[in-house]
Scaffold this motif. Structure first.
Motif, PDB file in Angstrom:
ATOM      1  N   ILE A  97       0.852  -1.188   0.000  1.00  0.00           N
ATOM      2  CA  ILE A  97       0.000   0.000   0.000  1.00  0.00           C
ATOM      3  C   ILE A  97       0.887   1.238   0.000  1.00  0.00           C
ATOM      4  N   VAL A  98       0.737   2.048  -1.031  1.00  0.00           N
ATOM      5  CA  VAL A  98       1.586   3.223  -1.198  1.00  0.00           C
ATOM      6  C   VAL A  98       0.728   4.480  -1.234  1.00  0.00           C
ATOM      7  N   GLY A  99       1.389   5.632  -1.201  1.00  0.00           N
ATOM      8  CA  GLY A  99       0.658   6.885  -1.262  1.00  0.00           C
ATOM      9  C   GLY A  99       1.187   7.905  -0.282  1.00  0.00           C
ATOM     10  N   SER A 100       0.282   8.721   0.244  1.00  0.00           N
ATOM     11  CA  SER A 100       0.668   9.872   1.052  1.00  0.00           C
ATOM     12  C   SER A 100       0.535   9.594   2.546  1.00  0.00           C
ATOM     13  N   SER A 101       0.463  10.673   3.340  1.00  0.00           N
ATOM     14  CA  SER A 101       0.483  10.538   4.798  1.00  0.00           C
ATOM     15  C   SER A 101      -0.718   9.803   5.363  1.00  0.00           C
ATOM     16  N   ILE A 102      -1.863   9.861   4.672  1.00  0.00           N
ATOM     17  CA  ILE A 102      -3.030   9.107   5.148  1.00  0.00           C
ATOM     18  C   ILE A 102      -2.665   7.629   5.248  1.00  0.00           C
ATOM     19  N   MET A 103      -1.844   7.149   4.316  1.00  0.00           N
ATOM     20  CA  MET A 103      -1.380   5.760   4.358  1.00  0.00           C
ATOM     21  C   MET A 103      -0.226   5.608   5.350  1.00  0.00           C
ATOM     22  N   GLN A 104       0.752   6.498   5.269  1.00  0.00           N
ATOM     23  CA  GLN A 104       1.912   6.385   6.157  1.00  0.00           C
ATOM     24  C   GLN A 104       1.499   6.396   7.626  1.00  0.00           C
ATOM     25  N   PHE A 105       0.586   7.302   7.972  1.00  0.00           N
ATOM     26  CA  PHE A 105       0.178   7.426   9.364  1.00  0.00           C
ATOM     27  C   PHE A 105      -0.687   6.263   9.834  1.00  0.00           C
ATOM     28  N   TRP A 106      -1.143   5.447   8.901  1.00  0.00           N
ATOM     29  CA  TRP A 106      -1.915   4.258   9.266  1.00  0.00           C
ATOM     30  C   TRP A 106      -0.932   3.159   9.691  1.00  0.00           C
TER      31      TRP A 106
END
Length: 285
Positions: A97-106
């Motif tokens: 799962i890649v992408g921005s902070s919504i993903m990173q912070f999960w």
């Protein structure tokens, strides 16, 4: 009005409404040039168009701002590379799962109220979100984000181009990323996630988020092994962004927001993994 005249009047109105529907659906329609795993005509065009922007050679990429963008997230990316180098073969995951902070912070331990691995269990997920990243950076880091894990499924969420690009320009880069995924492995199931109506984005929902979503959804219906996850409406309350699902910054998700997001990811990803493994499942489109 006679019965026949009433019928003709209603029929004319219906045809008019149907025509408007067709026009609205075609406004942002994308028609692919082929049904191959990678549309080589479009892919060649995008590679040529973004060649200088993606180059790390100052003689080629003469825009210092563009050059700086490509290295801006090196620290975070290098941290992921170090983590990958320490993984044993059986530690690699089938879903990246890649992408921005919504993903990173999960991710537990990164100022998050939720943990992707726990929430999506027993799905074999790997979180490679990069906070603050834009799509050109995702393209730049592709070779470090996806191929090292040999995934069966890749999921992309990123809305960070909202302040600097148009919906059309952002859509181009989503296409580019999809081509990179399927050039690497055409059997990968690639999920594009719709935009999220965060309160911060309220002024741009109509001009950016919704048009981009139409483009991405339409695109996913044509592209082999490409699917679309619609999360937009789940974060609305009476047609406006539901602030209770976001942090005080009006952008990042609260614990309640991640509770809403979890099944929106988990249901389609479970179905895909079941299909890949040959396990019988009920597919809900």
């Amino acid at each position: 009005m006679k019965i026949k005249e009433k019928f003709l009047f209603r029929k004319t109105n219906l045809l008019f409404v149907f025509s408007l529907f067709l026009i609205s659906e075609s406004l942002f329609a994308y028609v692919p040039n082929s049904t191959d795993a990678v549309d080589q005509t479009d892919y060649t065009y995008l590679k040529a168009k973004y060649a200088s922007v993606l180059s790390l050679d100052p003689a080629i990429n003469t825009n210092s701002a563009d050059l700086a963008l490509l290295t801006a997230k090196d620290g975070m990316m290098n941290g992921y590379v170090d983590m990958d180098n320490q993984l044993t073969p059986n530690a690699y995951k089938d879903i990246v799962i890649v992408g921005s902070s919504i993903m990173q912070f999960w991710s537990n331990g990164i100022t998050a109220p939720a943990d992707m691995v726990t929430d999506l269990a027993p799905l074999p997920v790997m979180n490679r979100g990069i906070g603050g990243s834009i799509m050109i950076q995702q393209i730049h880091y592709f070779s470090k984000l996806v191929p090292p894990h040999h995934p069966k499924v890749v999921v992309m969420y990123n809305l960070n181009d909202i302040d600097a690009k148009t919906a059309d320009q952002t859509f181009e880069m989503f296409r580019y990323f999809e081509y990179l995924v399927h050039e690497y492995d055409p059997t990968i199931v690639f999920y594009i996630v719709s935009g999220m109506p965060a309160p911060t984005y309220s002024a741009k929902l109509e001009s950016f988020v919704k048009p981009l979503d139409v483009l991405l959804k339409n695109y996913a219906t044509f592209r082999p092994n490409t699917k679309y996850i619609d999360i937009y409406n789940s974060f609305l309350n009476n047609g406006t962004p539901n602030a209770t699902l976001f942090n005080a910054d009006g952008l990042h998700l609260s614990a309640a927001g991640y509770q809403i997001l979890t099944p929106l990811y988990k249901i389609p990803l479970t179905q895909s993994m079941d299909l890949i493994s040959g396990k019988p499942t009920i597919v809900v489109e």
